[in-house]
Design a protein around this motif. Structure first.
Motif, PDB file in Angstrom:
ATOM      1  N   LEU A 190       0.838  -1.201   0.000  1.00 50.01           N
ATOM      2  CA  LEU A 190       0.000   0.000   0.000  1.00 50.01           C
ATOM      3  C   LEU A 190       0.877   1.258   0.000  1.00 50.01           C
ATOM      4  CD1 LEU A 190      -2.796  -0.945   2.583  1.00 50.01           C
ATOM      5  CD2 LEU A 190      -2.829  -1.170   0.091  1.00 50.01           C
ATOM      6  N   THR A 191       0.234   2.409  -0.046  1.00 50.87           N
ATOM      7  CA  THR A 191       0.986   3.672  -0.015  1.00 50.87           C
ATOM      8  C   THR A 191       1.113   4.219   1.412  1.00 50.87           C
ATOM      9  OG1 THR A 191      -1.063   4.883  -0.471  1.00 50.87           O
ATOM     10  CG2 THR A 191       0.311   4.307  -2.368  1.00 50.87           C
ATOM     11  N   ALA A 192       0.366   3.643   2.351  1.00 53.94           N
ATOM     12  CA  ALA A 192       0.429   4.079   3.757  1.00 53.94           C
ATOM     13  C   ALA A 192       0.077   2.894   4.650  1.00 53.94           C
ATOM     14  CB  ALA A 192      -0.553   5.224   4.009  1.00 53.94           C
ATOM     15  N   PRO A 193       0.607   2.859   5.877  1.00 48.59           N
ATOM     16  CA  PRO A 193       0.333   1.728   6.770  1.00 48.59           C
ATOM     17  C   PRO A 193      -1.110   1.708   7.265  1.00 48.59           C
ATOM     18  CG  PRO A 193       1.594   3.429   7.916  1.00 48.59           C
ATOM     19  CD  PRO A 193       1.510   3.845   6.483  1.00 48.59           C
ATOM     20  N   ARG A 194      -1.591   0.482   7.525  1.00 49.94           N
ATOM     21  CA  ARG A 194      -2.928   0.276   8.102  1.00 49.94           C
ATOM     22  C   ARG A 194      -2.875  -0.878   9.073  1.00 49.94           C
ATOM     23  NH1 ARG A 194      -6.792  -0.270   2.921  1.00 49.94           N
ATOM     24  NH2 ARG A 194      -7.335  -2.119   4.121  1.00 49.94           N
ATOM     25  N   GLY A 195      -3.501  -0.728  10.234  1.00 51.38           N
ATOM     26  CA  GLY A 195      -3.598  -1.830  11.189  1.00 51.38           C
ATOM     27  C   GLY A 195      -2.579  -1.737  12.308  1.00 51.38           C
ATOM     28  N   THR A 196      -2.873  -2.447  13.386  1.00 52.50           N
ATOM     29  CA  THR A 196      -2.039  -2.364  14.594  1.00 52.50           C
ATOM     30  C   THR A 196      -1.515  -3.724  15.057  1.00 52.50           C
ATOM     31  OG1 THR A 196      -4.030  -2.527  15.969  1.00 52.50           O
ATOM     32  CG2 THR A 196      -3.246  -0.307  15.453  1.00 52.50           C
ATOM     33  N   HIS A 197      -1.870  -4.797  14.360  1.00 51.66           N
ATOM     34  CA  HIS A 197      -1.387  -6.129  14.745  1.00 51.66           C
ATOM     35  C   HIS A 197      -0.085  -6.452  14.009  1.00 51.66           C
ATOM     36  CE1 HIS A 197      -5.150  -6.874  16.806  1.00 51.66           C
ATOM     37  NE2 HIS A 197      -5.830  -6.625  15.694  1.00 51.66           N
ATOM     38  N   GLY A 198       0.506  -7.564  14.385  1.00 56.70           N
ATOM     39  CA  GLY A 198       1.661  -8.061  13.650  1.00 56.70           C
ATOM     40  C   GLY A 198       2.920  -7.265  13.908  1.00 56.70           C
ATOM     41  N   PHE A 199       3.863  -7.398  12.984  1.00 56.01           N
ATOM     42  CA  PHE A 199       5.162  -6.747  13.117  1.00 56.01           C
ATOM     43  C   PHE A 199       5.788  -6.649  11.736  1.00 56.01           C
ATOM     44  CE2 PHE A 199       5.633 -11.289  13.620  1.00 56.01           C
ATOM     45  CZ  PHE A 199       6.760 -11.604  12.873  1.00 56.01           C
ATOM     46  N   GLY A 200       6.976  -6.091  11.657  1.00 63.24           N
ATOM     47  CA  GLY A 200       7.676  -6.007  10.379  1.00 63.24           C
ATOM     48  C   GLY A 200       6.925  -5.166   9.366  1.00 63.24           C
ATOM     49  N   TYR A 201       6.761  -5.722   8.174  1.00 56.15           N
ATOM     50  CA  TYR A 201       6.122  -5.009   7.067  1.00 56.15           C
ATOM     51  C   TYR A 201       4.609  -5.225   7.028  1.00 56.15           C
ATOM     52  CZ  TYR A 201      10.959  -4.641   5.463  1.00 56.15           C
ATOM     53  OH  TYR A 201      12.308  -4.371   5.387  1.00 56.15           O
ATOM     54  N   ASP A 202       4.059  -5.889   8.046  1.00 55.68           N
ATOM     55  CA  ASP A 202       2.628  -6.217   8.062  1.00 55.68           C
ATOM     56  C   ASP A 202       1.709  -5.022   7.790  1.00 55.68           C
ATOM     57  OD1 ASP A 202       3.452  -8.777   8.613  1.00 55.68           O
ATOM     58  OD2 ASP A 202       2.589  -8.872  10.632  1.00 55.68           O
ATOM     59  N   PRO A 203       1.991  -3.813   8.331  1.00 53.85           N
ATOM     60  CA  PRO A 203       1.053  -2.704   8.124  1.00 53.85           C
ATOM     61  C   PRO A 203       0.940  -2.206   6.684  1.00 53.85           C
ATOM     62  CG  PRO A 203       2.450  -2.283  10.036  1.00 53.85           C
ATOM     63  CD  PRO A 203       3.040  -3.452   9.308  1.00 53.85           C
ATOM     64  N   GLY A 255      -8.947  -8.385   1.623  1.00 48.56           N
ATOM     65  CA  GLY A 255      -9.276  -6.964   1.661  1.00 48.56           C
ATOM     66  C   GLY A 255      -8.698  -6.250   2.868  1.00 48.56           C
ATOM     67  N   LYS A 256      -7.605  -6.795   3.422  1.00 49.21           N
ATOM     68  CA  LYS A 256      -6.986  -6.216   4.618  1.00 49.21           C
ATOM     69  C   LYS A 256      -5.470  -6.291   4.515  1.00 49.21           C
ATOM     70  CE  LYS A 256     -10.545  -7.911   7.891  1.00 49.21           C
ATOM     71  NZ  LYS A 256     -10.721  -8.789   9.075  1.00 49.21           N
ATOM     72  N   THR A 257      -4.800  -5.423   5.296  1.00 49.13           N
ATOM     73  CA  THR A 257      -3.361  -5.625   5.475  1.00 49.13           C
ATOM     74  C   THR A 257      -3.171  -6.736   6.491  1.00 49.13           C
ATOM     75  OG1 THR A 257      -3.077  -4.098   7.330  1.00 49.13           O
ATOM     76  CG2 THR A 257      -2.897  -3.157   5.104  1.00 49.13           C
ATOM     77  N   VAL A 258      -1.958  -7.292   6.522  1.00 51.66           N
ATOM     78  CA  VAL A 258      -1.669  -8.336   7.504  1.00 51.66           C
ATOM     79  C   VAL A 258      -1.794  -7.775   8.921  1.00 51.66           C
ATOM     80  CG1 VAL A 258       0.066 -10.004   8.297  1.00 51.66           C
ATOM     81  CG2 VAL A 258      -0.220  -9.581   5.855  1.00 51.66           C
ATOM     82  N   ALA A 259      -1.495  -6.486   9.089  1.00 51.87           N
ATOM     83  CA  ALA A 259      -1.594  -5.858  10.407  1.00 51.87           C
ATOM     84  C   ALA A 259      -3.043  -5.623  10.849  1.00 51.87           C
ATOM     85  CB  ALA A 259      -0.830  -4.534  10.425  1.00 51.87           C
ATOM     86  N   GLU A 260      -3.999  -5.822   9.936  1.00 49.92           N
ATOM     87  CA  GLU A 260      -5.414  -5.717  10.292  1.00 49.92           C
ATOM     88  C   GLU A 260      -6.027  -7.072  10.623  1.00 49.92           C
ATOM     89  OE1 GLU A 260      -7.228  -1.989   7.885  1.00 49.92           O
ATOM     90  OE2 GLU A 260      -6.355  -3.526   6.591  1.00 49.92           O
ATOM     91  N   LEU A 261      -5.238  -8.131  10.525  1.00 50.22           N
ATOM     92  CA  LEU A 261      -5.736  -9.479  10.782  1.00 50.22           C
ATOM     93  C   LEU A 261      -5.556  -9.854  12.247  1.00 50.22           C
ATOM     94  CD1 LEU A 261      -4.174 -11.372   7.720  1.00 50.22           C
ATOM     95  CD2 LEU A 261      -6.479 -10.389   7.896  1.00 50.22           C
TER      96      LEU A 261
END
Length: 198
Positions: free
Chosen positions: A142-155, A163-169
């Motif tokens: 994406l062009t900007a981060p989304r979500g608060t879970h995970g780590f690394g490049y997940d956002p 339909g989600k970033t890994v950090a939104e899972l």
């Protein structure tokens, strides 16, 4: 008594993911639970080579069956970078690394932002050799981060099928689709054999 399995990492995010995946099959310990062991030099050109080197060296040093992973983000338009250098892509924290990536991809159209998380997982058993399994999760940056879970490049890693970033899972959702989750599920029979004393 459950067999002990060393997961050769100090990354709390990876450890948490694996604990969720492995359940109660084995007693999972990390490098932080053991006396200091010299860190292998990750000089392989592939995830598989680095994972196997880490697993074999930590297994030899600890005397424990050892699971090691090497994983990272491969961006097509960057020729597969950051690849095996994902954790060392930029000095600083996870945010510094994904911000560098976003900077490199600035102005890049969506169709050229395809990428994949890749993971190689190696199980080395002292005196019995090693087994490697791999997993891959396709998506785009994406062009900007989304979500608060995970780590690394997940956002910044978007999974189109969800339909989600890994950090939104949620952790369970991530385990179902992640590169590490895929590699682990392939490795599960070998871990169950370990539990059975095989």
């Amino acid at each position: 008594m459950k067999p002990r399995l060393l997961f050769a990492t100090t990354n709390p995010g990876k450890l948490k993911e694996l604990r969720l995946l492995v359940g109660d099959a084995v007693e999972l310990v990390s490098l932080k639970d053991l006396p200091p062991i010299p860190e292998p030099v990750e000089d392989g050109t592939t995830f598989e080579a680095n994972a196997e080197k880490k697993a074999r060296e930590y297994a030899a040093a600890s005397g424990l069956p050892t699971l090691a992973d090497d994983s990272g983000l491969c961006v097509d338009t960057l020729g597969g970078r950051p690849g095996v250098h994902s954790a060392r892509y930029a000095p600083g924290d996870d945010r510094a690394r994904y911000l560098k990536l976003l900077g490199e991809l600035e102005g890049m159209p969506e169709e050229r932002r395809t990428a994949a998380f890749q993971c190689a997982l190696c199980l080395a058993i002292p005196g019995k050799g090693a087994k490697v399994e791999v997993g891959r999760c396709e998506g785009r940056i994406l062009t900007a981060p989304r979500g608060t879970h995970g780590f690394g490049y997940d956002p910044v890693f978007f999974v189109p099928s969800l339909g989600k970033t890994v950090a939104e899972l949620a952790p369970e959702e991530k385990a179902a689709v992640s590169h590490r989750g895929q590699a682990f599920r392939k490795m599960l029979p070998a871990l169950l054999a370990l539990q059975a004393g095989g």
